[in-house]
Design an enzyme around this catalytic site. Sequence first.
Site, PDB file in Angstrom:
ATOM      1  N   ASP A 148       0.891  -1.191   0.120  1.00  0.00           N
ATOM      2  CA  ASP A 148       0.043   0.082  -0.071  1.00  0.00           C
ATOM      3  C   ASP A 148       0.866   1.262   0.237  1.00  0.00           C
ATOM      4  O   ASP A 148       2.003   1.073   0.236  1.00  0.00           O
ATOM      5  CB  ASP A 148      -0.776   0.074   1.150  1.00  0.00           C
ATOM      6  CG  ASP A 148      -1.906   1.094   1.050  1.00  0.00           C
ATOM      7  OD1 ASP A 148      -2.638   1.380   0.208  1.00  0.00           O
ATOM      8  OD2 ASP A 148      -1.896   2.040   2.160  1.00  0.00           O
ATOM      9  N   SER A 149       0.139   2.207  -0.397  1.00  0.00           N
ATOM     10  CA  SER A 149       0.965   3.545  -0.470  1.00  0.00           C
ATOM     11  C   SER A 149       1.291   4.119   1.044  1.00  0.00           C
ATOM     12  O   SER A 149       2.181   4.964   1.155  1.00  0.00           O
ATOM     13  CB  SER A 149       0.088   4.807  -0.923  1.00  0.00           C
ATOM     14  OG  SER A 149      -1.023   4.667  -0.360  1.00  0.00           O
TER      15      SER A 149
ATOM     16  N   TYR B  84      -0.611   8.570  -2.768  1.00  0.00           N
ATOM     17  CA  TYR B  84      -0.256   8.314  -4.144  1.00  0.00           C
ATOM     18  C   TYR B  84      -1.486   9.147  -4.833  1.00  0.00           C
ATOM     19  O   TYR B  84      -1.243   9.073  -6.285  1.00  0.00           O
ATOM     20  CB  TYR B  84      -0.288   6.750  -4.555  1.00  0.00           C
ATOM     21  CG  TYR B  84       0.651   5.908  -4.276  1.00  0.00           C
ATOM     22  CD1 TYR B  84       1.969   6.599  -3.461  1.00  0.00           C
ATOM     23  CD2 TYR B  84       1.209   4.673  -4.416  1.00  0.00           C
ATOM     24  CE1 TYR B  84       2.985   6.009  -3.187  1.00  0.00           C
ATOM     25  CE2 TYR B  84       2.308   3.915  -4.399  1.00  0.00           C
ATOM     26  CZ  TYR B  84       3.259   4.519  -3.723  1.00  0.00           C
ATOM     27  OH  TYR B  84       4.376   3.790  -3.371  1.00  0.00           O
TER      28      TYR B  84
ATOM     29  N   CYS C  17      -3.559  -1.095  -2.401  1.00  0.00           N
ATOM     30  CA  CYS C  17      -3.743   0.559  -2.676  1.00  0.00           C
ATOM     31  C   CYS C  17      -4.591   0.638  -4.078  1.00  0.00           C
ATOM     32  O   CYS C  17      -4.344  -0.039  -4.940  1.00  0.00           O
ATOM     33  CB  CYS C  17      -2.255   1.037  -2.851  1.00  0.00           C
ATOM     34  SG  CYS C  17      -2.489   2.993  -3.338  1.00  0.00           S
ATOM     35  N   ASN C  18      -5.869   1.162  -3.792  1.00  0.00           N
ATOM     36  CA  ASN C  18      -6.644   1.254  -4.854  1.00  0.00           C
ATOM     37  C   ASN C  18      -5.970   2.122  -6.167  1.00  0.00           C
ATOM     38  O   ASN C  18      -6.114   1.828  -7.415  1.00  0.00           O
ATOM     39  CB  ASN C  18      -7.952   1.997  -4.687  1.00  0.00           C
ATOM     40  CG  ASN C  18      -8.799   1.056  -3.858  1.00  0.00           C
ATOM     41  OD1 ASN C  18      -9.749   0.521  -4.461  1.00  0.00           O
ATOM     42  ND2 ASN C  18      -8.649   0.946  -2.505  1.00  0.00           N
TER      43      ASN C  18
ATOM     44  N   GLU D 223      -6.798   9.466   8.662  1.00  0.00           N
ATOM     45  CA  GLU D 223      -5.466   9.371   9.291  1.00  0.00           C
ATOM     46  C   GLU D 223      -5.503  10.165  10.613  1.00  0.00           C
ATOM     47  O   GLU D 223      -4.750   9.858  11.326  1.00  0.00           O
ATOM     48  CB  GLU D 223      -4.507  10.258   8.337  1.00  0.00           C
ATOM     49  CG  GLU D 223      -4.444   9.500   7.061  1.00  0.00           C
ATOM     50  CD  GLU D 223      -3.127   8.373   6.920  1.00  0.00           C
ATOM     51  OE1 GLU D 223      -1.999   8.885   7.564  1.00  0.00           O
ATOM     52  OE2 GLU D 223      -3.106   7.645   6.196  1.00  0.00           O
TER      53      GLU D 223
ATOM     54  N   CYS E   7     -10.872   3.076  -1.876  1.00  0.00           N
ATOM     55  CA  CYS E   7      -9.757   3.609  -1.189  1.00  0.00           C
ATOM     56  C   CYS E   7      -9.715   2.910   0.148  1.00  0.00           C
ATOM     57  O   CYS E   7     -10.533   2.626   0.869  1.00  0.00           O
ATOM     58  CB  CYS E   7      -9.897   5.242  -0.948  1.00  0.00           C
ATOM     59  SG  CYS E   7      -8.602   5.844  -0.117  1.00  0.00           S
ATOM     60  N   THR E   8      -8.565   2.656   0.312  1.00  0.00           N
ATOM     61  CA  THR E   8      -8.052   1.748   1.680  1.00  0.00           C
ATOM     62  C   THR E   8      -8.694   2.344   2.885  1.00  0.00           C
ATOM     63  O   THR E   8      -9.033   1.789   3.899  1.00  0.00           O
ATOM     64  CB  THR E   8      -6.358   1.647   1.715  1.00  0.00           C
ATOM     65  OG1 THR E   8      -5.609   2.935   1.503  1.00  0.00           O
ATOM     66  CG2 THR E   8      -5.912   0.789   0.760  1.00  0.00           C
ATOM     67  N   HIS E   9      -8.717   3.626   2.779  1.00  0.00           N
ATOM     68  CA  HIS E   9      -9.042   4.479   4.237  1.00  0.00           C
ATOM     69  C   HIS E   9     -10.631   4.234   4.296  1.00  0.00           C
ATOM     70  O   HIS E   9     -11.055   4.406   5.504  1.00  0.00           O
ATOM     71  CB  HIS E   9      -8.686   5.792   4.118  1.00  0.00           C
ATOM     72  CG  HIS E   9      -7.028   5.901   4.261  1.00  0.00           C
ATOM     73  ND1 HIS E   9      -6.318   5.436   3.215  1.00  0.00           N
ATOM     74  CD2 HIS E   9      -6.303   6.562   5.130  1.00  0.00           C
ATOM     75  CE1 HIS E   9      -4.986   5.751   3.669  1.00  0.00           C
ATOM     76  NE2 HIS E   9      -4.895   6.523   4.787  1.00  0.00           N
TER      77      HIS E   9
HETATM   78  N1  DGL Z   1      -3.882   3.787  -0.552  1.00  0.00           N
HETATM   79  C1  DGL Z   1      -4.433   4.817  -1.116  1.00  0.00           C
HETATM   80  C2  DGL Z   1      -5.687   4.214  -1.857  1.00  0.00           C
HETATM   81  O1  DGL Z   1      -6.097   3.186  -1.784  1.00  0.00           O
HETATM   82  C3  DGL Z   1      -5.267   6.045  -0.331  1.00  0.00           C
HETATM   83  C4  DGL Z   1      -4.001   6.962   0.155  1.00  0.00           C
HETATM   84  C5  DGL Z   1      -3.147   7.433  -1.082  1.00  0.00           C
HETATM   85  O2  DGL Z   1      -3.600   8.512  -1.544  1.00  0.00           O
HETATM   86  O3  DGL Z   1      -2.148   7.123  -1.224  1.00  0.00           O
HETATM   87  O4  DGL Z   1      -6.175   4.792  -2.999  1.00  0.00           O
END
Ligand code: DGL
Length: 248
Positions: free
Chosen positions: A7-8, A39, A70-71, A150, A180-182
């Site tokens: 993941d990012s 990302y 990470c999406n 976050e 999105c992971t969050h």
């Molecule tokens: N992990 C990213 C996603 O799932 C979200 C955070 C980022 O922008 O890196 O898209």
Amino acid sequence: MRTAVFDSGVGGLTVVKSLLEHSLFDEIIYYGDTARVPYGTKDPNTIIRYSLEALEFFNNFEIDLLIVACNTASAHAIDELRRKASFDVLGVIEPGVLALENRRVRKEDPVLVIGTRATINSKSYQNLLARRGYTNIQAVAAPLLVPLVEEGILEGVIVEESFKRYFDHLVPPKAVIMGCTHYPLMQEALGRYFNGAELVHSGEAIVEYLRKNGCESSGKETVMRFFASENVARLKQVASGWFQKEIL
Ligand code: DGL
């Protein structure tokens, strides 16, 4: 079986949580590019370059599968990663779309995808949904939700106001892909706001996908190893909080 999760940053832990709950792997190696997150605001070439650098990191381990939690990386870098990797690579987009087929959603029902700007701009979700026959697709970038999560702000006035700003103009969706992971950490607030719409969580979608493709629960507790491009201590601290168990 040993898998890696990329993941990012810390967000991919939401996917790891689902994998742990189902004990699908003997060992998970997690790498978060915490030094360069987010990302979602970067351009496609940068996202591809960062993702390929993560692949180099994983080449240090003997892994059977790389899960791109990470999406944003899944949306932009999955083809490059597959081309270069010597192991299987699974992103979250396809499992997320396929998961809809196991929900009470008809092809003509309004489906909403939410994600980072880069994910939405890539049209990866929208194109795959259209290919699977969905005809009423809406897609919205909701980048502000990432820093809120976050900060641990998962509900309340700021969250409600952000939802209003991003989603008030939409046709009420029957299903929402939390791309999105969050976002799964805001699942309760999203569920209330979208009033009973089906919410697709990437972690659960990956578990469904893996099971369908023959991956069975090992029944044993998964061994976890955490790595990050900076501040691995914070990553472990977040993991301890989200998994509700001490991670050293
Ligand atoms: N992990 C990213 C996603 O799932 C979200 C955070 C980022 O922008 O890196 O898209």
